[in-house]
Design an enzyme around this catalytic site. Structure first.
Site, PDB file in Angstrom:
ATOM      1  CB  CYS A  82      -0.945  -0.044   1.085  1.00 29.90           C
ATOM      2  SG  CYS A  82      -1.884  -1.671   1.201  1.00 29.90           S
ATOM      3  CG  PHE A  83       2.562   2.487   2.513  1.00 28.48           C
ATOM      4  CD1 PHE A  83       1.344   3.991   3.525  1.00 28.48           C
ATOM      5  CD2 PHE A  83       1.958   1.574   3.595  1.00 28.48           C
ATOM      6  CE1 PHE A  83      -0.005   3.383   3.935  1.00 28.48           C
ATOM      7  CE2 PHE A  83       0.344   1.460   4.125  1.00 28.48           C
ATOM      8  CZ  PHE A  83      -0.666   2.312   4.240  1.00 28.48           C
TER       9      PHE A  83
END
Length: 700
Positions: A667-668
């Site tokens: 997600c990052f």
């Protein structure tokens, strides 16, 4: 390749939840669809979940993903992981949804399996028993038909989702005829690849020249509408019918293939508004030429003529958007990487290690690492610059985290050997350490022989042991003698090299003072450089072998028991010493010849003595012969290096299991890498993690 940008403008009657901007910032817990996926049954669970969303009329609403029995909160990374993993399985021909065809090995629908049970079956038949209200849309399959072709409908929905995500790419390289139909265009034979270009040209010739069909003598061998097609001769009266039937069969395939394609297109249309592609969009292009510029006649034959515009996407552009780039530029990856956790020299060393490892990886491993840390295997067109920024504003981030597990100094010493020239004192110290270990071993064997003599040899077994000890002492003494010679020779060679280098420096300085450019054979310089590299490799092999031998010998000496069988470390030490001496003999001759060439060239340059052509050719021929011998020696040294490192690598692999694994945050767009003490351990743990990613999120 043209660059383009899509800017959607949704009307009031279109669900605004399909806005692409959501998908890069979605968060679990926000209003939207919960999609629960079993990684081990990703095709089946995806098909059932999307079908249920369709029944509830939520297919176009935003979704967040939960992988069953895994940790992970979807902030966009799990959604990308879902798309990536789904298409990895869906595009595998063994799963019966798509198959490869043509020279380019693009994907088309699986088609008819002719009763071989290779085509994927819909899971809905066993999961969905109750009757459903039929959805009657023009040119679409009914619900009852769609259930039988659910795998292809699901693939169409997932393609639509990837298109909405825009910055997520998959390995779904479909046939251009399918991409063209997804865009609402009429496919043509040229879309099937290079192998059909000749057929297409032949058909054009048939339409232009009615007599051409007689020359090529065709018949209706692909029978669709007519029986006994092989008995119908193609002529000027029926050539248009033949072309239509042939093109239909080649492009669309069997009736089952047509149904599968229909389900694929329907899933694609249902996953996003059709106007997303064609209505109220801005395409910014770098040139005016369009692949899909069409005339009025073509528009009248198009199924979607009322909304086709000259600015519509081409199949190639849609393929690029969905599939992204096929290459990963490691230098670009490194350029877009940000580091966090430690600063200074340690960070530089760790950074150098990680990019060395990535450059050694093959294409699959690089894609595995990209997916491990970002959720996607293919980069969008435009490369890393097109990946969404993480919450800290970076495209990709490596976070160095502390590691409390330590490895012993002996292993670090073994794997920290560098290919550099040791000073005379460093070399002497290392060889003396090895000689002392050998002397200690020899003393233990001598003590064992004295013990046998004092007790008097009583049987054949004791006599055998006596002979073994005696033979081992002789071999050890030979090893010591060779090491002492080697020690003395190293000092002589180093002093000799210093004198040669000094003479060369004086000659260069003389030339500079006279305004002359240094002249020597380019080939001689390259061979000289190769010889220096070969020496360093041979010395490094010997150093590693000696370190390992000292370690084994020291442990054995502590037991005060003589070693009966020859260990692999001693064998490697003797091999490395032999290879080093062989290498030095060749490189010494190379240095001598190259020095003579340089000397003669320099004398000719300053008009002291002309370089005889015959002598020059003789020198070059001798140098070429030495180069061939040197290349053989380099190959043998590389083989020996593999033999020496094999056991050490096995030991290190076992030791590396104590160290923590890196952690990816899809997600990052980031990866946490512990501060490993060795580059080899870092590589082992990264590859171990990548090889176990099928276990999903939360694997440890």
């Amino acid at each position: 390749m043209r660059r383009f940008h899509i800017t959607p403008s949704f009307e009031d009657d279109i669900d605004r939840d399909v806005s692409p901007s959501y998908y890069s910032n979605s968060q679990q817990g926000s209003s939207g669809n919960e999609v629960r996926i079993d990684r081990q049954k990703i095709l089946e669970t995806t098909e059932i979940q999307l079908w249920n969303l369709r029944k509830e009329k939520k297919l176009k609403k935003k979704s967040y993903v939960i992988f069953e029995n895994e940790f992970g909160s979807d902030a966009g990374g799990l959604l990308a992981e879902w798309c990536t993993e789904y298409f990895k399985e869906a595009t595998n021909p063994l799963n019966g949804i798509f198959r490869h065809h043509g020279k380019e090995m693009r994907l088309t629908v699986f088609g008819d399996d002719h009763g071989q049970d290779k085509c994927r079956k819909s899971p809905i038949q066993s999961q969905q028993k109750q009757s459903l209200p039929l959805i009657k849309n023009q040119d679409e399959l009914s619900d009852e038909e769609l259930k039988d072709y659910l795998p292809w409908w699901t693939a169409g929905v997932m393609i639509g989702k990837v298109l909405l995500l825009q910055k997520v790419s998959t390995s779904c390289r479909l046939d251009y005829s399918i991409w063209r139909q997804l865009l609402g265009q009429s496919p043509c034979i040229e879309d099937l690849g290079e192998e059909e270009q000749e057929v297409a040209q032949r058909m054009r010739n048939m339409l232009d020249d009615p007599e051409y069909c007689k020359q090529i003598d065709l018949s209706f061998e692909i029978s669709i509408e007519e029986e006994d097609g092989q008995n119908i001769q193609v002529n000027s009266m029926n050539q248009s019918e033949y072309i239509n039937l042939y093109a239909k069969r080649k492009i669309f395939g069997s009736d089952k293939s047509i149904k599968q394609r229909s389900a694929l297109f329907q899933g694609f249309r249902e996953s996003l508004p059709y106007e997303y592609l064609f209505s109220d969009h801005i395409l910014i292009l770098q040139d005016d030429a369009r692949e899909n510029d069409i005339n009025d006649q073509q528009q009248s034959n198009s199924k979607y003529k009322e909304i086709i515009t000259p600015t519509q996407l081409t199949p190639k552009e849609l393929d690029d958007i969905i599939c992204g780039s096929q290459e990963i530029d490691v230098s670009e990856w490194e350029r877009f990487c940000h580091y966090d956790g430690i600063k200074g020299q340690q960070s530089e060393q760790q950074s150098q290690w990680i990019w060395n490892i990535i450059r050694r990886m093959n294409d699959k491993q690089r894609r595995d690492l990209l997916q491990f840390s970002t959720g996607v295997r293919n980069l969008p067109i435009g490369g890393f610059a097109r990946l969404p920024l993480n919450s800290d504003g970076y495209v990709f981030e490596i976070k160095w985290v502390s590691c409390n597990v330590k490895i012993n100094d002996e292993i670090i010493q073994l794997f920290s050997v560098k290919q550099n020239r040791e000073s005379i004192s460093e070399y002497k110290k290392r060889i003396d350490e090895y000689i002392n270990a050998l002397k200690a071993e020899a003393n233990i064997h001598e003590c064992a022989i004295r013990a046998l003599n004092e007790n008097k040899i009583k049987n054949a077994e004791q006599m055998l042991m006596f002979n073994i000890y005696k033979r081992n002492i002789e071999l050890i003494k030979k090893d010591i003698e060779e090491c002492e010679i080697e020690n003395n020779q190293y000092e002589i060679n180093m002093n000799s090299n210093l004198i040669v280098d000094f003479d060369s420096l004086i000659q260069q300085r003389t030339h500079l003072n006279r305004g002359l450019t240094k002249f020597s054979s380019q080939n001689a310089n390259e061979i000289q450089k190769l010889a220096n590299e070969a020496e360093l490799k041979a010395f490094a092999n010997e150093k590693i072998a000696y370190i390992a031998d000292i370690k084994t010998t020291t442990i054995q000496n502590r037991s005060n028991q003589p070693l009966i069988e020859l260990n692999i470390q001693r064998i490697n030490s003797r091999k490395s010493r032999q290879r080093l001496q062989q290498t030095l003999q060749i490189t010494k001759l190379i240095h001598s010849v190259t020095c003579e060439i340089e000397k003669k060239s320099n004398q000719a340059l300053i008009n002291v003595e002309q370089y005889d052509d015959d002598l020059e050719q003789a020198h070059l021929m001798e140098l070429n012969e030495l180069e061939e011998k040197l290349l053989i020696e380099i190959r043998l040294n590389d083989q020996l290096k593999s033999e020496i490192n094999k056991q050490q690598i096995e030991q290190l692999e076992e030791e590396s299991l104590r160290f923590p694994l890196p952690k990816g945050h899809t997600c990052f767009n980031s990866i946490d890498i512990p501060l490993y003490q060795l580059e080899e351990i870092m590589e082992m743990r990264i590859l171990y993690a990548l090889n176990n990613t099928d276990n999903g999120f939360g694997f440890n």
